[in-house]
Design a protein around this motif. Structure first.
Motif, PDB file in Angstrom:
ATOM      1  N   LEU A  78       1.543  -6.885  -0.994  1.00  0.00           N
ATOM      2  CA  LEU A  78       0.201  -6.544  -1.462  1.00  0.00           C
ATOM      3  C   LEU A  78       0.203  -6.130  -2.928  1.00  0.00           C
ATOM      4  CD1 LEU A  78      -0.993  -4.704   1.733  1.00  0.00           C
ATOM      5  CD2 LEU A  78      -2.245  -6.589   0.629  1.00  0.00           C
ATOM      6  N   ARG A  79       1.183  -5.324  -3.337  1.00  0.00           N
ATOM      7  CA  ARG A  79       1.275  -4.932  -4.746  1.00  0.00           C
ATOM      8  C   ARG A  79       1.488  -6.152  -5.636  1.00  0.00           C
ATOM      9  NH1 ARG A  79       5.316  -2.696  -6.230  1.00  0.00           N
ATOM     10  NH2 ARG A  79       6.665  -2.677  -4.418  1.00  0.00           N
ATOM     11  N   ARG A  80       2.301  -7.081  -5.187  1.00  0.00           N
ATOM     12  CA  ARG A  80       2.548  -8.308  -5.952  1.00  0.00           C
ATOM     13  C   ARG A  80       1.261  -9.137  -6.046  1.00  0.00           C
ATOM     14  NH1 ARG A  80       6.980 -10.850  -7.719  1.00  0.00           N
ATOM     15  NH2 ARG A  80       6.991 -13.110  -7.800  1.00  0.00           N
ATOM     16  N   PHE A  95      -0.017   6.210  -0.962  1.00  0.00           N
ATOM     17  CA  PHE A  95      -0.276   4.777  -0.998  1.00  0.00           C
ATOM     18  C   PHE A  95      -0.753   4.370   0.387  1.00  0.00           C
ATOM     19  CE2 PHE A  95       0.865   0.235  -0.969  1.00  0.00           C
ATOM     20  CZ  PHE A  95       0.318  -0.154  -2.185  1.00  0.00           C
ATOM     21  N   LEU A  96      -1.883   3.679   0.448  1.00  0.00           N
ATOM     22  CA  LEU A  96      -2.438   3.223   1.718  1.00  0.00           C
ATOM     23  C   LEU A  96      -2.360   1.710   1.818  1.00  0.00           C
ATOM     24  CD1 LEU A  96      -5.756   5.287   2.077  1.00  0.00           C
ATOM     25  CD2 LEU A  96      -3.465   5.864   2.892  1.00  0.00           C
ATOM     26  N   VAL A  97      -2.083   1.231   3.003  1.00  0.00           N
ATOM     27  CA  VAL A  97      -2.156  -0.198   3.304  1.00  0.00           C
ATOM     28  C   VAL A  97      -3.261  -0.373   4.333  1.00  0.00           C
ATOM     29  CG1 VAL A  97      -0.966  -2.145   4.405  1.00  0.00           C
ATOM     30  CG2 VAL A  97       0.230  -0.733   2.719  1.00  0.00           C
ATOM     31  N   GLY A  98      -4.135  -1.341   4.063  1.00  0.00           N
ATOM     32  CA  GLY A  98      -5.206  -1.661   4.989  1.00  0.00           C
ATOM     33  C   GLY A  98      -4.896  -2.952   5.720  1.00  0.00           C
ATOM     34  N   LEU A 119       5.936   3.700  -9.221  1.00  0.00           N
ATOM     35  CA  LEU A 119       5.877   3.726  -7.759  1.00  0.00           C
ATOM     36  C   LEU A 119       6.366   5.046  -7.168  1.00  0.00           C
ATOM     37  CD1 LEU A 119       6.960   0.146  -6.699  1.00  0.00           C
ATOM     38  CD2 LEU A 119       4.669   1.075  -7.061  1.00  0.00           C
ATOM     39  N   ASP A 120       7.257   5.730  -7.868  1.00  0.00           N
ATOM     40  CA  ASP A 120       7.760   6.991  -7.349  1.00  0.00           C
ATOM     41  C   ASP A 120       6.664   8.042  -7.238  1.00  0.00           C
ATOM     42  OD1 ASP A 120       7.739   6.809 -10.190  1.00  0.00           O
ATOM     43  OD2 ASP A 120       9.014   8.573 -10.342  1.00  0.00           O
ATOM     44  N   ASP A 141       7.593   0.447  -0.657  1.00  0.00           N
ATOM     45  CA  ASP A 141       8.651  -0.562  -0.627  1.00  0.00           C
ATOM     46  C   ASP A 141       8.762  -1.302   0.699  1.00  0.00           C
ATOM     47  OD1 ASP A 141       9.633   1.581   0.823  1.00  0.00           O
ATOM     48  OD2 ASP A 141      11.590   1.616  -0.180  1.00  0.00           O
ATOM     49  N   THR A 142       7.805  -1.106   1.608  1.00  0.00           N
ATOM     50  CA  THR A 142       7.823  -1.898   2.840  1.00  0.00           C
ATOM     51  C   THR A 142       7.480  -3.345   2.491  1.00  0.00           C
ATOM     52  OG1 THR A 142       5.495  -1.578   3.381  1.00  0.00           O
ATOM     53  CG2 THR A 142       7.066   0.097   4.211  1.00  0.00           C
ATOM     54  N   PRO A 143       7.838  -4.300   3.315  1.00  0.00           N
ATOM     55  CA  PRO A 143       7.509  -5.700   3.003  1.00  0.00           C
ATOM     56  C   PRO A 143       5.999  -5.934   2.800  1.00  0.00           C
ATOM     57  CG  PRO A 143       9.191  -5.631   4.698  1.00  0.00           C
ATOM     58  CD  PRO A 143       8.732  -4.212   4.492  1.00  0.00           C
TER      59      PRO A 143
END
Length: 161
Positions: free
Chosen positions: A21-23, A62-65, A52-53, A14-16
């Motif tokens: 990225l999910r959107r 969940f990873l963000v690159g 998402l939970d 749920d971070t911006p």
């Protein structure tokens, strides 16, 4: 010339940056399905936010690159049982494709699945997502029998971790 770098880290969904990225992921896969870019009012927030939970410990990750510090990729893993994790929401923004991030993202997601105790990774996808399918095969995934059913699930892959 400076070498372009990728970094990957666990992040709450749920971070911006993770939300954007999910959107973008949903817009890309849904747009390919419909053969056009989706209009803003066509995004279904329930679908974007579904499950998402499960993308947080102890059930998943969940990873963000980030490429040169810019949010550019994401992906998740969800434990299905004591031995298997499912790969989900694997996405590289188009501007960052071809820079080596996809393989690094898969490696990070596989490490995250191992850390959760998984010994096998599985995934499902659509036949028209040919780049994704090629990526998975290139990284050792092989076609397996269906382990789940649903709309948009046309082919299944697995890999021992």
């Amino acid at each position: 010339m400076a070498r372009m770098t990728w970094t990957f880290s666990p992040e709450r969904v749920d971070t911006p940056d993770a939300t954007a990225l999910r959107r973008d992921y949903f817009g890309d896969v849904a747009g390919r399905y419909y053969g056009r870019v989706l209009a803003e009012d066509e995004y279904d927030e329930e679908m974007i936010d579904e499950g998402l939970d499960l993308l947080a410990p102890p059930a998943g990750a969940f990873l963000v690159g980030r490429h040169e510090g810019k949010p550019a990729a994401c992906g998740g893993v969800v434990l299905l049982d004591a031995e298997r994790a499912e790969l989900t929401r694997v996405f590289i923004r188009p501007a960052f494709r071809g820079t080596g991030g996809a393989g690094l993202l898969l490696n990070g997601l596989e490490d995250a699945a191992r850390a959760l105790g998984a010994r096998r990774m599985v995934l499902n996808t659509r036949l028209d997502l040919v780049e994704a399918r090629a990526l998975y095969v290139r990284h050792g995934y092989a076609e397996i029998p269906a382990y789940c059913t649903g709309p948009y699930m046309e082919i299944w892959y697995g890999k021992e971790l």
